[in-house]
Design an enzyme around this catalytic site. Sequence first.
Site, PDB file in Angstrom:
ATOM      1  CE  LYS A 152      -1.443   2.673   3.024  1.00  0.00           C
ATOM      2  NZ  LYS A 152      -1.240   3.934   2.224  1.00  0.00           N
ATOM      3  CD  GLU A 211      12.149   4.393   8.917  1.00  0.00           C
ATOM      4  OE1 GLU A 211      12.100   5.322   9.760  1.00  0.00           O
ATOM      5  OE2 GLU A 211      11.964   4.562   7.716  1.00  0.00           O
ATOM      6  CB  CYS A 221      12.188   9.287   9.564  1.00  0.00           C
ATOM      7  SG  CYS A 221      12.941   8.070   8.480  1.00  0.00           S
ATOM      8  CD  GLU A 244       9.763  12.831  12.417  1.00  0.00           C
ATOM      9  OE1 GLU A 244      10.598  12.263  11.703  1.00  0.00           O
ATOM     10  OE2 GLU A 244       8.734  12.259  12.836  1.00  0.00           O
TER      11      GLU A 244
END
Length: 460
Positions: free
Chosen positions: A157, A233, A267, A363
Amino acid sequence: MTNTFEVHDPATGAVIDTVADGTVADATAAVDAAAAAFPAWAATPARARAEILRRCYDLMIRDADLLTGLIAAENGKSVADARAEVTYAAEFFRWFSEEAVRGEGTYSDAPNGGVKTLVTHVPVGVAALVTPWNFPAAMATRKIAPALAAGCTVVVKPAAETPLTALAVARILLEAGVPEGVVNVVPTTDAAGVVTAWLEDARVRKVSFTGSTGVGRMLLRQAAGRVLNSSMELGGNAPFVITADADLDAAVAGAMIAKFRGGGQACTAANRFYVHADVADAFVEKFGAAVAALKVGPSADADNQIGPVISEKALTGIAKLVDAAVADGAKVAVQGSVPAEGWFFPPTVLVDVPFGAPILSEEIFGPVAPIVTWTDEAELLASVNDTEFGLAAYVYAGRLQDALRLGEQIEAGMVGINRGIVSDPAAPFGGVKQSGIGREGAHEGIREYQETRYYSVDWS
């Protein structure tokens, strides 16, 4: 009639293409195909799987211009960044074509004698792969390549923002000789429905997800119901530490890569900078000049170095973080200019950011560099490790032993020492704490798609 959804250029908002919108029924059909194809693919000799993966590498390099254009259009990153991603993504096919034939096992005597122990590794089965929008090619190949090398079949996906690249990679896989049913891509706007259907399907034996920690937690809760083999992850909050004796020119060059590659939407992006007070002014001057020189604009202009962020929601979130930091006392040292239209945020350097500032715990996922000055190493390390994340970190120091000493005390799965990039198909990518479970790339990557099996053999 099949439902569709639109894919947009984040630089202009224009519709690039429409894509079939996968349903839960489509998700189940994808598992049907993957489960039917699994026995034959698992039984395919490792050398044959390896040759197919190697052809995938060659075809990705052949189609680099096409893939670069797709990534730049649907993700918005600069042409240079998009092309670099294509090269990086292709390397996973080359690396795992080599890993596919490196089957390992052990043969040993049981301590009490009379029994031999044989250990081998077998493919886990059908694997569900869920990939993000920020690296639409590389995050797909980083999962597909080891899964296929191990003998697994997959359902994929891609992110709804960037499905075109994943579909192009799927076509390359077919051209390279991957049998039908081995790789099944389901673009969808119903991510929750499709992924839940996979996690609840007994034929799916593995899930690998790259994305936010919040979504990762939800998927792990769902996976727990079936004790499903899981790789995650997740988010990051990478510190970038500069000591008093660091090579500042090298640190600036590394910071530009670590912070601004892909517009900071990674990330592993450097999220907070800790610069020793003795060199802070000099670093800010050099770094600020490099940031101010960045060219911001649509990827349609190949000279542009920074593209838009992925959505209006992302743009608003970044602006709120910067406004809050300034309200708390930070100062904008440098801020670039952006086009009048599109989801662009100006490359920004913040100074006078205090220890404990809220922006250091978020973040950012955008082109913003908050800088903290430090003098006390204990205070530095306490702040660096004061986060639930532990994916990547960067340390620049004049003495290698100092860099390694600091790096060993940072709670992260990957540490760049005097370099601003840690990603490499030949290295184990992954984090600690709430940045994830498992590793991708390197020899460890193929193990994520294998189960260990041993045979106890009566030798008497």
